[in-house]
Structures are given as structure tokens and as C-alpha cells.
Design a protein around this motif. Structure first.
Motif, PDB file in Angstrom:
ATOM      1  N   ARG A  87       0.854  -1.183   0.000  1.00  0.00           N
ATOM      2  CA  ARG A  87       0.000   0.000   0.000  1.00  0.00           C
ATOM      3  C   ARG A  87       0.894   1.237   0.000  1.00  0.00           C
ATOM      4  NH1 ARG A  87      -2.249   0.171   6.306  1.00  0.00           N
ATOM      5  NH2 ARG A  87      -0.188   0.433   7.280  1.00  0.00           N
ATOM      6  N   LYS A  88       0.307   2.373  -0.245  1.00  0.00           N
ATOM      7  CA  LYS A  88       1.024   3.643  -0.209  1.00  0.00           C
ATOM      8  C   LYS A  88       1.594   3.871   1.193  1.00  0.00           C
ATOM      9  CE  LYS A  88       0.146   8.600  -0.848  1.00  0.00           C
ATOM     10  NZ  LYS A  88      -0.873   9.611  -1.220  1.00  0.00           N
ATOM     11  N   PRO A  89       2.845   4.350   1.301  1.00  0.00           N
ATOM     12  CA  PRO A  89       3.417   4.617   2.623  1.00  0.00           C
ATOM     13  C   PRO A  89       2.516   5.533   3.452  1.00  0.00           C
ATOM     14  CG  PRO A  89       5.122   4.739   0.961  1.00  0.00           C
ATOM     15  CD  PRO A  89       3.809   4.608   0.218  1.00  0.00           C
ATOM     16  N   GLN A  90       2.301   5.161   4.709  1.00  0.00           N
ATOM     17  CA  GLN A  90       1.375   5.906   5.568  1.00  0.00           C
ATOM     18  C   GLN A  90       1.574   5.500   7.014  1.00  0.00           C
ATOM     19  OE1 GLN A  90      -2.805   3.856   5.251  1.00  0.00           O
ATOM     20  NE2 GLN A  90      -1.737   3.609   3.273  1.00  0.00           N
ATOM     21  N   GLY A  91       1.043   6.315   7.926  1.00  0.00           N
ATOM     22  CA  GLY A  91       1.046   5.978   9.346  1.00  0.00           C
ATOM     23  C   GLY A  91       2.432   5.997   9.970  1.00  0.00           C
ATOM     24  N   ASN A  92       2.514   5.422  11.187  1.00  0.00           N
ATOM     25  CA  ASN A  92       3.788   5.336  11.894  1.00  0.00           C
ATOM     26  C   ASN A  92       4.276   3.897  11.924  1.00  0.00           C
ATOM     27  OD1 ASN A  92       2.176   4.081  13.842  1.00  0.00           O
ATOM     28  ND2 ASN A  92       1.970   5.936  15.065  1.00  0.00           N
ATOM     29  N   ASP A  93       5.339   3.644  12.644  1.00  0.00           N
ATOM     30  CA  ASP A  93       5.902   2.292  12.660  1.00  0.00           C
ATOM     31  C   ASP A  93       4.934   1.275  13.268  1.00  0.00           C
ATOM     32  OD1 ASP A  93       8.174   3.176  11.456  1.00  0.00           O
ATOM     33  OD2 ASP A  93       9.487   2.965  13.186  1.00  0.00           O
ATOM     34  N   ARG A  94       4.203   1.673  14.282  1.00  0.00           N
ATOM     35  CA  ARG A  94       3.261   0.740  14.907  1.00  0.00           C
ATOM     36  C   ARG A  94       2.122   0.387  13.943  1.00  0.00           C
ATOM     37  NH1 ARG A  94       2.649   2.441  21.300  1.00  0.00           N
ATOM     38  NH2 ARG A  94       4.032   4.227  21.168  1.00  0.00           N
ATOM     39  N   ALA A  95       1.705   1.345  13.138  1.00  0.00           N
ATOM     40  CA  ALA A  95       0.614   1.105  12.190  1.00  0.00           C
ATOM     41  C   ALA A  95       0.985   0.017  11.188  1.00  0.00           C
ATOM     42  CB  ALA A  95       0.259   2.388  11.452  1.00  0.00           C
ATOM     43  N   GLN A  96       2.268  -0.116  10.909  1.00  0.00           N
ATOM     44  CA  GLN A  96       2.702  -1.148   9.960  1.00  0.00           C
ATOM     45  C   GLN A  96       2.591  -2.540  10.591  1.00  0.00           C
ATOM     46  OE1 GLN A  96       2.968   0.663   7.302  1.00  0.00           O
ATOM     47  NE2 GLN A  96       3.113   2.481   8.626  1.00  0.00           N
ATOM     48  N   VAL A  97       2.905  -2.629  11.870  1.00  0.00           N
ATOM     49  CA  VAL A  97       2.764  -3.910  12.570  1.00  0.00           C
ATOM     50  C   VAL A  97       1.290  -4.287  12.690  1.00  0.00           C
ATOM     51  CG1 VAL A  97       3.220  -5.146  14.729  1.00  0.00           C
ATOM     52  CG2 VAL A  97       4.934  -3.570  13.814  1.00  0.00           C
ATOM     53  N   LYS A  98       0.455  -3.297  12.928  1.00  0.00           N
ATOM     54  CA  LYS A  98      -0.989  -3.543  12.950  1.00  0.00           C
ATOM     55  C   LYS A  98      -1.454  -4.085  11.595  1.00  0.00           C
ATOM     56  CE  LYS A  98      -5.472  -1.283  13.556  1.00  0.00           C
ATOM     57  NZ  LYS A  98      -6.192   0.015  13.638  1.00  0.00           N
ATOM     58  N   ALA A  99      -0.906  -3.522  10.522  1.00  0.00           N
ATOM     59  CA  ALA A  99      -1.273  -3.975   9.174  1.00  0.00           C
ATOM     60  C   ALA A  99      -0.847  -5.425   8.940  1.00  0.00           C
ATOM     61  CB  ALA A  99      -0.636  -3.057   8.130  1.00  0.00           C
ATOM     62  N   ILE A 100       0.289  -5.811   9.506  1.00  0.00           N
ATOM     63  CA  ILE A 100       0.709  -7.206   9.411  1.00  0.00           C
ATOM     64  C   ILE A 100      -0.281  -8.101  10.156  1.00  0.00           C
ATOM     65  CG2 ILE A 100       2.477  -8.882  10.103  1.00  0.00           C
ATOM     66  CD1 ILE A 100       4.586  -6.733   9.603  1.00  0.00           C
ATOM     67  N   LYS A 101      -0.683  -7.679  11.339  1.00  0.00           N
ATOM     68  CA  LYS A 101      -1.662  -8.447  12.124  1.00  0.00           C
ATOM     69  C   LYS A 101      -2.968  -8.615  11.348  1.00  0.00           C
ATOM     70  CE  LYS A 101      -3.807 -10.070  15.887  1.00  0.00           C
ATOM     71  NZ  LYS A 101      -5.149 -10.260  15.335  1.00  0.00           N
ATOM     72  N   GLU A 102      -3.350  -7.571  10.611  1.00  0.00           N
ATOM     73  CA  GLU A 102      -4.622  -7.594   9.873  1.00  0.00           C
ATOM     74  C   GLU A 102      -4.488  -8.265   8.503  1.00  0.00           C
ATOM     75  OE1 GLU A 102      -5.528  -3.446   9.901  1.00  0.00           O
ATOM     76  OE2 GLU A 102      -6.454  -3.509  11.897  1.00  0.00           O
ATOM     77  N   GLY A 103      -3.282  -8.711   8.138  1.00  0.00           N
ATOM     78  CA  GLY A 103      -3.081  -9.419   6.884  1.00  0.00           C
ATOM     79  C   GLY A 103      -2.917  -8.531   5.669  1.00  0.00           C
ATOM     80  N   LEU A 104      -2.707  -7.229   5.874  1.00  0.00           N
ATOM     81  CA  LEU A 104      -2.543  -6.308   4.754  1.00  0.00           C
ATOM     82  C   LEU A 104      -1.157  -6.422   4.133  1.00  0.00           C
ATOM     83  CD1 LEU A 104      -4.288  -3.149   6.257  1.00  0.00           C
ATOM     84  CD2 LEU A 104      -5.245  -4.808   4.643  1.00  0.00           C
TER      85      LEU A 104
END
Length: 337
Positions: free
Chosen positions: A193-210
Motif C-alpha cells: 500500500r502507499k506509505p502511511q502511518g507510523n511504525d506501529r501502524a505497519q505492525v498492525k497492518a501485518i496483524k490484519e493481513g494487509l
């Protein structure tokens, strides 16, 4: 006349203790209150010197430049080599001569002209999904993020965030601009996806399968483990330290500098030396899950559980020299678009 002199002496004797008690040092800080205030309280307890703090999220360099020689600032606390270099490049800090700082802080983590000093280190790590990827091996490198196998699997914050700019700068220092540009193009092509959010948001995205992997500073894993909602995100990933068989994992810092026009120079030096010592370094390690810069100071138990790693030994001054080139390359490949 004798009576007047006696009264004057009495008045001075009465005022002197108050003047001594009023000793102070003024700090401008990008570091958050919860992290630094306990250390400042301990410093005041030990020295009697009061610490006055102005907290900010941005604009400290501009504020110091605007205040000029009338600035009350004594010590500046900030994160990332780029922000420390900005202070030196703009002539907003001064050189500090201290045997204590020289002893406590490795040469790699201090300015060659003694204008800034690191307080903690943090890695620019790669997080991987426990479920879909697993732990990345010691052979894994930052270069691997540009390989086709990671197509559509990478999440990251803005490429032009200082943490990523410093990583790109280190790549330039090691490989040159042409190779780094090719690497950036490959990573961009692999973004989920387009770069966005902070470092924690990326880990959340991994948890959500994005996505399956992300770039992130090491201490955020500790912060997520100690947040009721975010612990599930942390549980979903492994932390990895790239380039263990080559140059070592990229390391950045938080640091300090003495303001150019420090009105309380002696007290400023005392605070800087205190922050580099065992007690403050241990407090940093426990509260913010960073690596102490002073050798011999224990890491927090959580951080220690992530294991040992080989750190890149390149000079941070050299990394800072490539920051403008890094931003140029990020613009050329349109990384954030």
C-alpha cells in the motif's frame, strides 16, 4: 556605618542560600515527558539543580535560531542523527569538552567535533508475520526487500520520515547512489500500500493481513507489548536484524547537545554527564526499550529477549552527510506516491 555593614552582611547571608537553591538548567526536548522527567527528578535530587523543560514535537531548531543569543536553552534532547546534524549545520550548538562523556559514549556515537552525543541506540529492524513468513534468517538483508518474493508484501511509513531517510542514507554510504536508487525502486514496487502511518501502524497492518513485513524501530515492539490493545499486534510479528553477515543492522540514536548560548553552561554539562551515566542509562533502557549507549549497562529484560545482533559500525556523521542525497533519491523514485 558599622551598623549598615552588619545589616548588609546579614542580608547577603540570608539571600545566599536562596540564590544557591535557584540553580537551574533549561532543556528543550523532543523526547516525551514520561521518558525524561524521572531522570530529571533524579538529577535534581542528586545535585539540587532544578530542570526546566520545554517539550515540543517540531520546530526546536527554528525556535533556537529565532531566539539567538537571548535563548534560555542550555541542553537540547532529540532523536535521529538528521535532527542532531541540523542543529550543528545551523550553528545552534557548541562543542563540549568532557572526559566523562568521552569515557561513557563510544566514539561512533558522538560528533567528531563534540557538538552532539548519543544517549541511546535503536535499530531500524524488519518485522515479519509469525503466521505467514516466520523468523527471517541471519542471511536476510535490507537488499532482500527489493526482491520479487516480497511483491505486494511490504508496509512502511513515509520514505521521507527521518527514520527511513537515515536508513537510505546508510545504504548510500555503503553502496553508492545508483545502487540505492535501484533498491528504492524495488522496494517501492513491492509495497502492499502507499506509505502511511507510523511504525506501529505497519505492525498492525501485518496483524490484519494487509502485508507480511514492515520496517520499524526496535523500541516500538516494547511499547506495543505494554499496550493492552497493541499487544496483539506485537504477538503477530518477529523482530529481525538485517545484514548480520554483511555490514550489520542500521542503528540510529537519540541524543543531546549543548545550546550555543547556554546561560547555565556548568549546569548543562553536569546534566549531560548525568544522562550518560549508569543510572540514567538504565532508566532509559527500562522505560523506552532502547539500547543503552554506555557499555556495560544492562538492557531491559524484554529487549534482551530479542537476542544479540551485529550493529553497523559506520560513523553516524558519514550517514548524516548523505541525507540530502537520500531525500533526492526518494523524490526521484516517487517513493511516497
Amino acid at each position: 556605618m558599622k551598623k549598615m555593614l552588619t545589616l548588609s552582611a546579614l542580608a547577603w547571608a540570608t539571600l545566599a542560600p536562596s540564590a544557591m537553591a535557584a540553580e537551574e538548567v533549561n532543556v528543550y526536548s523532543y523526547r516525551q515527558p514520561f521518558l525524561v522527567e524521572p531522570m530529571f527528578n533524579e538529577f535534581t535530587k542528586e545535585t539540587g539543580i532544578k530542570v526546566n523543560v520545554k517539550f515540543a514535537k517540531k520546530g526546536l531548531a527554528e525556535k533556537l535560531a529565532q531566539e539567538g543569543e537571548y535563548s534560555p536553552a542550555d541542553v537540547i534532547l532529540t532523536v535521529d542523527i538528521s535532527r542532531l546534524s541540523e542543529l550543528t549545520d545551523k550553528g545552534l550548538v557548541q562543542s563540549v569538552d568532557s572526559d566523562v562523556l568521552e569515557k561513557n559514549i563510544p566514539a561512533q556515537y558522538q560528533d567528531e567535533n563534540n557538538e552532539w552525543f548519543a544517549l541511546t541506540t535503536r535499530t531500524r529492524s524488519v518485522y515479519s508475520s509469525r503466521e505467514r513468513v516466520g523468523k527471517l534468517g541471519d542471511d536476510f538483508t535490507y537488499d532482500d526487500l527489493a526482491k520479487p518474493e516480497f511483491k505486494g508484501k511490504i508496509c512502511t511509513r513515509s520514505g521521507k520520515h527521518p527514520y527511513n531517510v537515515s536508513l537510505v542514507s546508510s545504504m548510500i554510504a555503503h553502496q553508492g547512489e545508483a545502487a540505492t536508487k535501484k533498491w528504492l525502486e524495488g522496494v517501492k514496487a513491492n509495497l502492499a500500500r502507499k506509505p502511511q502511518g507510523n511504525d506501529r501502524a505497519q505492525v498492525k497492518a501485518i496483524k490484519e493481513g494487509l502485508c507480511d513485513v514492515s520496517l520499524g524501530n526496535s523500541y516500538y515492539l516494547g511499547k506495543m507489548y505494554n499496550d493492552k490493545e497493541q499487544k496483539a499486534w506485537a504477538d503477530a510479528v518477529y523482530i529481525n536484524f538485517p545484514d548480520q553477515k554483511t555490514t550489520g543492522t542500521h542503528v540510529n540514536i537519540s541524543g543531546m547537545a549543548m545550546a550555543k548560548y547556554s546561560p547555565n553552561k556548568d549546569n548543562a554539562l553536569k546534566l549531560m554527564e548525568f544522562l550518560s551515566g549508569d543510572k540514567a542509562q538504565s532508566m532509559y533502557a527500562e522505560v523506552n526499550y532502547e539500547y543503552p549507549v554506555k557499555n556495560g549497562v544492562k538492557r531491559s529484560a524484554l529487549v534482551a529477549s530479542w537476542g544479540e545482533f551485529k550493529a553497523d559500525t559506520i560513523s553516524l556523521d558519514e550517514i548524516a552527510d548523505h541525507h540530502s542525497s537520500a531525500i533526492k533519491l526518494l523524490d526521484e523514485v516517487k517513493f511516497d506516491l
